[in-house]
Design an enzyme around this catalytic site. Structure first.
Site, PDB file in Angstrom:
ATOM      1  N   LYS A  46       0.631  -1.277  -0.063  1.00 22.36           N
ATOM      2  CA  LYS A  46      -0.175  -0.042   0.129  1.00 22.36           C
ATOM      3  C   LYS A  46       0.795   1.276   0.052  1.00 22.36           C
ATOM      4  O   LYS A  46       1.771   1.579   0.894  1.00 22.36           O
ATOM      5  CB  LYS A  46      -0.964  -0.054   1.178  1.00 22.36           C
ATOM      6  CG  LYS A  46      -1.712   1.363   1.457  1.00 22.36           C
ATOM      7  CD  LYS A  46      -2.569   1.448   2.621  1.00 22.36           C
ATOM      8  CE  LYS A  46      -3.315   2.675   2.778  1.00 22.36           C
ATOM      9  NZ  LYS A  46      -4.286   2.772   4.208  1.00 22.36           N
ATOM     10  N   LYS A  76     -10.467  12.934   7.848  1.00 19.02           N
ATOM     11  CA  LYS A  76      -9.828  12.324   9.051  1.00 19.02           C
ATOM     12  C   LYS A  76      -9.801  13.629  10.096  1.00 19.02           C
ATOM     13  O   LYS A  76      -9.811  14.728   9.619  1.00 19.02           O
ATOM     14  CB  LYS A  76      -8.303  11.717   8.871  1.00 19.02           C
ATOM     15  CG  LYS A  76      -8.406  10.489   8.385  1.00 19.02           C
ATOM     16  CD  LYS A  76      -6.894  10.211   8.458  1.00 19.02           C
ATOM     17  CE  LYS A  76      -6.632   8.674   7.996  1.00 19.02           C
ATOM     18  NZ  LYS A  76      -7.169   7.733   8.476  1.00 19.02           N
ATOM     19  N   ASP A 106     -12.260   6.702   3.532  1.00 22.70           N
ATOM     20  CA  ASP A 106     -11.130   6.546   4.536  1.00 22.70           C
ATOM     21  C   ASP A 106     -10.719   4.962   4.327  1.00 22.70           C
ATOM     22  O   ASP A 106      -9.583   4.886   4.831  1.00 22.70           O
ATOM     23  CB  ASP A 106     -11.319   7.136   5.638  1.00 22.70           C
ATOM     24  CG  ASP A 106     -10.106   7.207   6.496  1.00 22.70           C
ATOM     25  OD1 ASP A 106      -8.943   7.436   5.735  1.00 22.70           O
ATOM     26  OD2 ASP A 106     -10.013   7.634   7.789  1.00 22.70           O
ATOM     27  N   ARG A 114      -7.443  -0.841   0.971  1.00 24.04           N
ATOM     28  CA  ARG A 114      -7.922  -1.803   0.428  1.00 24.04           C
ATOM     29  C   ARG A 114      -8.452  -1.777  -0.924  1.00 24.04           C
ATOM     30  O   ARG A 114      -8.454  -2.892  -1.709  1.00 24.04           O
ATOM     31  CB  ARG A 114      -9.070  -2.699   1.193  1.00 24.04           C
ATOM     32  CG  ARG A 114     -10.184  -1.595   1.171  1.00 24.04           C
ATOM     33  CD  ARG A 114     -11.222  -1.943   2.520  1.00 24.04           C
ATOM     34  NE  ARG A 114     -10.570  -1.629   3.951  1.00 24.04           N
ATOM     35  CZ  ARG A 114     -11.190  -1.557   4.912  1.00 24.04           C
ATOM     36  NH1 ARG A 114     -12.149  -2.200   5.240  1.00 24.04           N
ATOM     37  NH2 ARG A 114     -10.585  -1.327   6.271  1.00 24.04           N
TER      38      ARG A 114
HETATM   39  N1  BES Z   1      -4.387   4.634   6.860  1.00 23.84           N
HETATM   40  C1  BES Z   1      -5.449   4.416   7.641  1.00 23.84           C
HETATM   41  C2  BES Z   1      -5.122   3.497   8.803  1.00 23.84           C
HETATM   42  C3  BES Z   1      -4.192   3.809   9.707  1.00 23.84           C
HETATM   43  C4  BES Z   1      -4.773   4.124  11.044  1.00 23.84           C
HETATM   44  C5  BES Z   1      -2.870   3.591   9.613  1.00 23.84           C
HETATM   45  C6  BES Z   1      -3.920   4.746  12.097  1.00 23.84           C
HETATM   46  C7  BES Z   1      -1.833   4.059  10.809  1.00 23.84           C
HETATM   47  C8  BES Z   1      -2.492   4.403  11.734  1.00 23.84           C
HETATM   48  C9  BES Z   1      -6.654   3.808   6.945  1.00 23.84           C
HETATM   49  O1  BES Z   1      -6.517   3.984   5.239  1.00 23.84           O
HETATM   50  C10 BES Z   1      -7.701   4.062   7.254  1.00 23.84           C
HETATM   51  O2  BES Z   1      -8.309   5.211   7.394  1.00 23.84           O
HETATM   52  N2  BES Z   1      -8.716   3.005   7.776  1.00 23.84           N
HETATM   53  C11 BES Z   1      -9.908   3.346   8.451  1.00 23.84           C
HETATM   54  C12 BES Z   1     -10.668   1.991   7.816  1.00 23.84           C
HETATM   55  C13 BES Z   1     -12.128   2.372   8.321  1.00 23.84           C
HETATM   56  C14 BES Z   1     -13.074   3.377   7.599  1.00 23.84           C
HETATM   57  C15 BES Z   1     -12.991   1.268   7.635  1.00 23.84           C
HETATM   58  C16 BES Z   1      -9.803   3.022   9.765  1.00 23.84           C
HETATM   59  O3  BES Z   1      -9.257   2.263  10.290  1.00 23.84           O
HETATM   60  O4  BES Z   1     -10.257   3.892  10.692  1.00 23.84           O
HETATM   61 ZN    ZN Z   2      -4.630   4.778   4.402  1.00 25.87          ZN
HETATM   62 MN    MN Z   3      -7.618   5.829   5.194  1.00 18.65          MN
END
Ligand code: BES
Ligand code: ZN
Ligand code: MN
Length: 484
Positions: A251, A263, A333, A337
């Site tokens: 990724k 965010k 967000d 995936r």
């Molecule tokens: N890049 C983030 C995940 C992340 C969070 C990496 C904290 C490092 C530190 C990812 O793209 C994300 O935002 N995931 C969301 C998914 C959700 C919206 C289903 C998450 O984990 O909140």
């Molecule tokens: Zn991310």
């Molecule tokens: Mn994200």
């Protein structure tokens, strides 16, 4: 950094600082010879300072002309239940202390520990990982360490291998620590070209037009809100008479603002590190020829920026991925995936014997394991076990989470084949379940490194894991590929 194996005995070393790990469970017993050479000062100084080998305690001694080295640094390892871990950490602390006292050359000598290649490798890895600093935009006050020497017995090949693993890790760290205005998707592709040139790998870079023609609409959708063009990079290491074909997918979200599902300030602060999976893949590919890996290894990196421009993908959008499946976007967000869907679908062209993806995929993995372990999930027992073993050897903690069918059910959409977000609980498993639909039934494992790729607070930090990027996964993947 120059890394060598010492020729003569420890007491003849001409070095700036002789670092000696001391285990709490053995005390000063293994240091008897050293103590004698220093007329009993080791024992005296240890007593005066309450030094008994507790983990991360150090004691600096001056040798007053009794030895060719002017300084001896004792480094506590604690009970040292895991020897390589203890030595890696002690060597890292020694390297840091050496820099702090403005020393250029360090020798590492570990009496009281098994005199094996494994020990020597841990010392070298530790020293190099501990000495690491990100210096591109700010130069540290203390001069850099220039040379590390291990006091044998140690084979040169083991020492070289450890050095290569550490170098690769630091290469990934530099990329991840790089600011997101510099490390854009095209810049990441450019780094990949340099990697290909230096390591003699075949490379293909697909920009927006090629991605469009190919049908990789998922990565395009994520990148649509940014002026930075998405890039898919494919690096191919193909040794003669390759055994198996392995694809590593990374990724490479060079900045994750969350998209329209933006965010919070806190959530966004470290999101330059959302390309840590891609950095790990590039770092691994770069090191394969030097390590003589005998598998064909294909690296697929999806590089893209997740912003909020007026063309950004939106909740409710339905996109078609490279393998023809449709995905309803329910949260912009959950972009990693979506990017990886196209990368994993592309991987199928190689009919791989194993696919491993590595990604800062979910906050849920951080909630579950903190800053202390990556999550692994997969569809193949042997592959997951092999990665767990490699992680163990590398001193990188990996913990398996279950991939129940119910998690996949949560990712089904009413209007498309899948949705990209399926509710909050079990988030790491749901993210993995989504990915599992794009691996075409091949043996596959997913490493969620969201918690361990980047350390912004004290938590998770260690002498060999300084603040910022860790390069997590590089050493695990390389060890797996070397051994497998
Ligand atoms: N890049 C983030 C995940 C992340 C969070 C990496 C904290 C490092 C530190 C990812 O793209 C994300 O935002 N995931 C969301 C998914 C959700 C919206 C289903 C998450 O984990 O909140
Ligand atoms: Zn991310
Ligand atoms: Mn994200």
């Amino acid at each position: 950094m120059k890394v060598t194996v010492a020729r003569g005995p420890w007491h003849a070393l001409r070095t700036d600082l002789l670092a000696v790990p001391v285990r709490e469970d053995a005390g000063l017993e293994p240091l008897t010879e050293l103590d004698r050479a220093l007329s009993g000062w080791v024992r005296q100084a240890a007593e005066l300072n309450g030094f008994a080998g507790k983990r991360d305690r150090t004691l600096l001694l001056f040798t007053h002309g009794k030895l060719p080295t002017p300084r001896v640094l004792l480094v506590g390892t604690g009970k040292a239940a895991d020897v390589p871990d203890a030595l890696r950490r002690a060597a890292a602390l020694a390297a840091r202390e050496a820099q702090a006292v403005r020393v250029r050359r360090v020798s590492l000598w570990a009496p009281g520990f098994p005199a094996t290649d494994t020990s020597a490798e841990a010392l070298v890895e530790g020293a190099l990982l501990g000495a690491y600093r990100y210096t591109r935009y700010k130069h540290p006050e203390d001069p850099p360490l220039e040379a590390v020497e291990v006091v044998g017995p140690a084979s040169l090949s083991a020492v070289r291998r450890a050095q290569r693993l550490a170098q690769a890790t630091c290469f990934a760290r530099d990329l991840v620590n790089g600011p997101p205005n510099e490390v854009t998707p095209p810049a990441l592709a450019q780094v990949a070209r340099e990697v290909a040139r230096k390591a003699g790998l075949a490379i293909r870079v697909f920009g927006p037009r090629q991605l469009e023609r190919m049908g990789a609409r998922a990565i395009l959708a994520v990148g649509a809100g940014s002026r930075q063009p998405p890039q898919m990079v494919v690096l191919d290491y193909r040794p003669a008479r390759a055994r198996r074909t392995v694809v590593l997918a990374g990724k490479g979200v060079t900045f994750d603002a969350g998209g329209l599902d933006i965010k919070t300030h806190e959530g966004m602060e470290t999101m330059k590190a959302d390309m840590a999976g891609a950095a790990a893949v590039l770092a691994v590919l770069q090191a394969l020829p030097d390590l003589g890996v005998r598998h064909r290894v294909v690296g697929v990196v999806g590089a893209v920026e997740n912003l909020l421009g007026d063309a950004a993908f939106k909740p409710g959008d339905i996109i078609r991925t490279l393998d023809g499946k449709t995905v309803e976007i329910t949260n912009t967000d959950a972009e990693g995936r979506v990017v990886l869907a196209d990368c994993l679908a592309y991987a199928q062209r190689y009919r791989p014997d194993a696919v491993v993806d590595i990604a800062t995929l979910t906050g849920a993995a951080v909630v579950a394991l903190g800053y202390h372990a990556a999550a692994v999930l997969g569809n193949d027992r042997a592959l997951v076990d092999a990665l767990l073993r490699a992680g163990d050897q590398a001193g990188e903690r990996i913990w398996e989470l279950p991939l129940y069918e119910e998690f996949l059910e949560a990712m089904r959409s009413d209007v498309a084949d899948l949705k990209n977000s399926g509710g909050r609980y079990g988030g790491a498993q749901k993210g993995a379940a989504f990915l599992s639909r794009f691996v075409g039934g091949r043996p596959w494992a997913h490493l969620d490194i969201a918690g361990v790729a980047y350390l912004d607070t004290q938590e998770g930090q260690a002498p060999h894991l300084p603040k910022g990027a860790t390069g997590f996964g590089v050493r695990t993947l390389l060890r797996w590929l070397v051994e497998a």
